[in-house]
Design a protein around this motif. Structure first.
Motif, PDB file in Angstrom:
ATOM      1  N   HIS A 180     -21.076  -1.905 -12.130  1.00 10.39           N
ATOM      2  CA  HIS A 180     -20.624  -2.548 -11.006  1.00 10.39           C
ATOM      3  C   HIS A 180     -19.878  -2.579  -9.322  1.00 10.39           C
ATOM      4  CE1 HIS A 180     -23.882  -3.810 -13.433  1.00 10.39           C
ATOM      5  NE2 HIS A 180     -24.854  -3.764 -11.976  1.00 10.39           N
ATOM      6  N   ALA A 181     -18.066  -2.628 -10.199  1.00 12.64           N
ATOM      7  CA  ALA A 181     -16.986  -2.845  -9.315  1.00 12.64           C
ATOM      8  C   ALA A 181     -16.032  -1.876  -9.040  1.00 12.64           C
ATOM      9  CB  ALA A 181     -16.349  -4.556  -9.762  1.00 12.64           C
ATOM     10  N   ALA A 182     -16.335  -1.713 -10.485  1.00 10.35           N
ATOM     11  CA  ALA A 182     -14.683  -0.475 -10.553  1.00 10.35           C
ATOM     12  C   ALA A 182     -15.449   0.885 -10.734  1.00 10.35           C
ATOM     13  CB  ALA A 182     -13.891  -0.691 -12.226  1.00 10.35           C
ATOM     14  N   GLN A 183     -16.457   1.654 -11.105  1.00 11.69           N
ATOM     15  CA  GLN A 183     -16.971   2.671 -11.137  1.00 11.69           C
ATOM     16  C   GLN A 183     -16.394   3.809 -10.653  1.00 11.69           C
ATOM     17  OE1 GLN A 183     -20.394   4.996 -12.723  1.00 11.69           O
ATOM     18  NE2 GLN A 183     -21.845   3.133 -12.138  1.00 11.69           N
ATOM     19  N   GLY A 184     -15.892   3.731  -9.267  1.00 11.45           N
ATOM     20  CA  GLY A 184     -15.459   4.626  -8.435  1.00 11.45           C
ATOM     21  C   GLY A 184     -14.027   4.683  -8.350  1.00 11.45           C
ATOM     22  N   TYR A 185     -13.446   4.130  -9.666  1.00 13.67           N
ATOM     23  CA  TYR A 185     -11.554   4.627 -10.138  1.00 13.67           C
ATOM     24  C   TYR A 185     -11.559   4.716 -10.672  1.00 13.67           C
ATOM     25  CZ  TYR A 185     -11.133   0.920  -5.919  1.00 13.67           C
ATOM     26  OH  TYR A 185     -11.801   0.807  -4.261  1.00 13.67           O
ATOM     27  N   TYR A 226      -9.072   5.088 -13.300  1.00 10.39           N
ATOM     28  CA  TYR A 226      -8.371   4.026 -14.625  1.00 10.39           C
ATOM     29  C   TYR A 226      -8.301   2.695 -13.954  1.00 10.39           C
ATOM     30  CZ  TYR A 226      -5.557   7.397 -15.099  1.00 10.39           C
ATOM     31  OH  TYR A 226      -5.094   8.908 -16.022  1.00 10.39           O
ATOM     32  N   VAL A 227      -8.906   1.262 -14.879  1.00 10.48           N
ATOM     33  CA  VAL A 227      -9.087  -0.029 -14.907  1.00 10.48           C
ATOM     34  C   VAL A 227      -7.343  -0.513 -15.584  1.00 10.48           C
ATOM     35  CG1 VAL A 227     -10.393  -1.953 -15.469  1.00 10.48           C
ATOM     36  CG2 VAL A 227     -11.404   0.400 -15.123  1.00 10.48           C
ATOM     37  N   LYS A 262       0.423  -1.316   0.032  1.00 11.03           N
ATOM     38  CA  LYS A 262       0.057   0.262   0.329  1.00 11.03           C
ATOM     39  C   LYS A 262       0.900   1.503   0.079  1.00 11.03           C
ATOM     40  CE  LYS A 262      -4.190  -1.533   1.926  1.00 11.03           C
ATOM     41  NZ  LYS A 262      -5.255  -1.692   3.236  1.00 11.03           N
ATOM     42  N   GLN A 263       1.995   0.836   0.552  1.00 10.71           N
ATOM     43  CA  GLN A 263       3.035   1.843   0.255  1.00 10.71           C
ATOM     44  C   GLN A 263       3.115   2.401  -1.001  1.00 10.71           C
ATOM     45  OE1 GLN A 263       5.936   1.915   3.212  1.00 10.71           O
ATOM     46  NE2 GLN A 263       5.374   0.363   4.467  1.00 10.71           N
ATOM     47  N   LYS A 264       2.876   1.243  -2.160  1.00 11.93           N
ATOM     48  CA  LYS A 264       4.009   1.907  -3.386  1.00 11.93           C
ATOM     49  C   LYS A 264       2.965   2.534  -4.638  1.00 11.93           C
ATOM     50  CE  LYS A 264       6.764  -0.846  -6.478  1.00 11.93           C
ATOM     51  NZ  LYS A 264       7.947  -0.143  -6.443  1.00 11.93           N
ATOM     52  N   PRO A 265       3.010   3.554  -4.773  1.00  7.43           N
ATOM     53  CA  PRO A 265       1.771   4.159  -5.853  1.00  7.43           C
ATOM     54  C   PRO A 265       2.217   3.961  -6.931  1.00  7.43           C
ATOM     55  CG  PRO A 265       3.681   5.761  -5.423  1.00  7.43           C
ATOM     56  CD  PRO A 265       4.109   4.615  -4.229  1.00  7.43           C
ATOM     57  N   PRO A 308      -5.790   3.932  -4.777  1.00  5.00           N
ATOM     58  CA  PRO A 308      -6.998   4.324  -4.749  1.00  5.00           C
ATOM     59  C   PRO A 308      -7.195   4.749  -5.950  1.00  5.00           C
ATOM     60  CG  PRO A 308      -5.524   5.308  -2.882  1.00  5.00           C
ATOM     61  CD  PRO A 308      -4.517   3.996  -3.932  1.00  5.00           C
ATOM     62  N   ASP A 309      -6.959   4.865  -7.238  1.00  5.86           N
ATOM     63  CA  ASP A 309      -7.176   5.392  -8.537  1.00  5.86           C
ATOM     64  C   ASP A 309      -7.800   4.130  -9.460  1.00  5.86           C
ATOM     65  OD1 ASP A 309      -4.515   4.873  -9.303  1.00  5.86           O
ATOM     66  OD2 ASP A 309      -5.101   7.241  -9.606  1.00  5.86           O
ATOM     67  N   THR A 310      -7.302   3.133  -9.188  1.00  9.18           N
ATOM     68  CA  THR A 310      -6.666   1.933 -10.274  1.00  9.18           C
ATOM     69  C   THR A 310      -7.609   0.874  -9.672  1.00  9.18           C
ATOM     70  OG1 THR A 310      -4.973   2.593 -11.254  1.00  9.18           O
ATOM     71  CG2 THR A 310      -4.994   0.925 -11.960  1.00  9.18           C
ATOM     72  N   PHE A 311      -8.011  -0.217 -10.064  1.00 11.17           N
ATOM     73  CA  PHE A 311      -8.681  -1.166 -10.312  1.00 11.17           C
ATOM     74  C   PHE A 311      -8.369  -1.989 -11.417  1.00 11.17           C
ATOM     75  CE2 PHE A 311     -11.671  -4.825 -10.418  1.00 11.17           C
ATOM     76  CZ  PHE A 311     -12.253  -4.591  -9.032  1.00 11.17           C
TER      77      PHE A 311
END
Length: 301
Positions: free
Chosen positions: A261-266, A268-269, A21-24, A233-236
């Motif tokens: 249904h799963a990735a709209q809050g991100y 990028y995919v 989680k520390q790695k962007p 936080p910005d990629t699924f």
């Protein structure tokens, strides 16, 4: 400094995820589920070095290759020095894999003129804008919209469901049929991929994965399913996607529905790499990626 790498187990998830989680990072490789599932095929171990997380894979010749350390910036340089000394102790040339451009720039700054990088196009991840995968807007994605429209016309009673403990067995049975139809036992790479797929379905809860499936009618057989998880936080990231290709539009439909249904809050995919397979590369490029995540092998000059 002695560095002891060890096998990755399910109970290591919390420890490894805390570092990851520390790695962007937008690459599909450094998420626990992928690391754990594929480590059964491609031997991968880990160690905590100077309070950073380091993975160790093995080249075709059996020699080790390590990942760029994951942790606080102040500790990364210490870990790199320790890793370089470890390679000297092993009487081996330094080798680091999954290195991205920004990481090589840092390596070159710290060890000027000592290292080189070779990128492998086959391992580059395809990253898409979520909104474009969802809407498929624009002339270039017109064909994808047509396939989805045809799927809906041909199958007016279709249903999408999130994968749960109640329906995961139906996905498992669909995967077994897909394996038979595709003759995966005759192809080593397909067989290995299917082993990972089946294990992912078995361990969805333990690995905290998310999934979705399609049926042509309520309660009918599963004709497509997919599995993924948040990468950052910005990629699924979508790890697995299977559909019966003879059902027109099944692949673009499960793709679009899972994003909805799963990735709209991100933003990028990530749909992972193409492994150099010509058909898969053509399919991934047809969705018009926003960018590729390039990864390379770093060695001594």
């Amino acid at each position: 400094m002695e560095i002891l790498f060890r096998k990755i187990e399910l109970e290591d998830r919390e420890l490894l995820t805390g570092y990851l989680k520390q790695k962007p990072y937008r690459s599909c490789d450094l998420v626990f589920a992928n690391i754990y599932l594929w480590s059964r095929k491609y031997r991968t171990e880990f160690a905590v070095v100077e309070d950073t997380l380091v993975f160790c894979g093995f080249q075709e010749n059996g020699n080790p290759s390590v990942s760029f350390p994951i942790g606080e910036p102040a500790q990364i340089r210490k870990a790199l020095d320790a890793l370089m000394e470890w390679f000297v102790q092993q009487q081996l040339g330094f080798c680091m894999y999954l290195v991205q451009e920004s990481e090589f720039e840092q390596l070159d700054q710290w060890y000027p003129g000592k290292l080189q990088i070779a990128y492998n196009r086959d391992s580059a991840d395809y990253v898409y804008e979520t909104e474009k995968l969802l809407t498929l807007a624009g002339k270039k994605l017109h064909g994808k919209r047509n396939h989805i429209n045809r799927f809906k016309e041909n199958n007016p009673d279709w249903v999408y469901e999130p994968i749960t403990q109640d329906n995961v067995e139906a996905c498992f049975q669909m995967a077994l049929k897909w394996r038979e139809d595709m003759q995966c036992e005759q192809d080593v790479e397909k067989r290995d991929e299917m082993c990972v797929t089946l294990n992912a379905l078995r361990l969805m809860e333990e690995l905290q994965l998310q999934g979705g499936l399609l049926r042509l009618t309520p309660g009918g057989e599963v004709i497509a399913f997919t599995v993924g998880e948040p990468l950052n936080p910005d990629t699924f990231v979508v790890h697995i996607e299977k559909a019966f290709a003879e059902i027109q539009g099944a692949y673009p439909m499960i793709n679009q529905q899972f994003v909805e249904h799963a990735a709209q809050g991100y933003k990028y995919v990530n749909r992972e790499e193409d492994t150099g397979a010509e058909g898969l590369r053509k399919a991934k490029l047809s969705y018009r990626p926003a960018f590729l995540v390039e990864k390379g092998i770093v060695t001594e000059i």
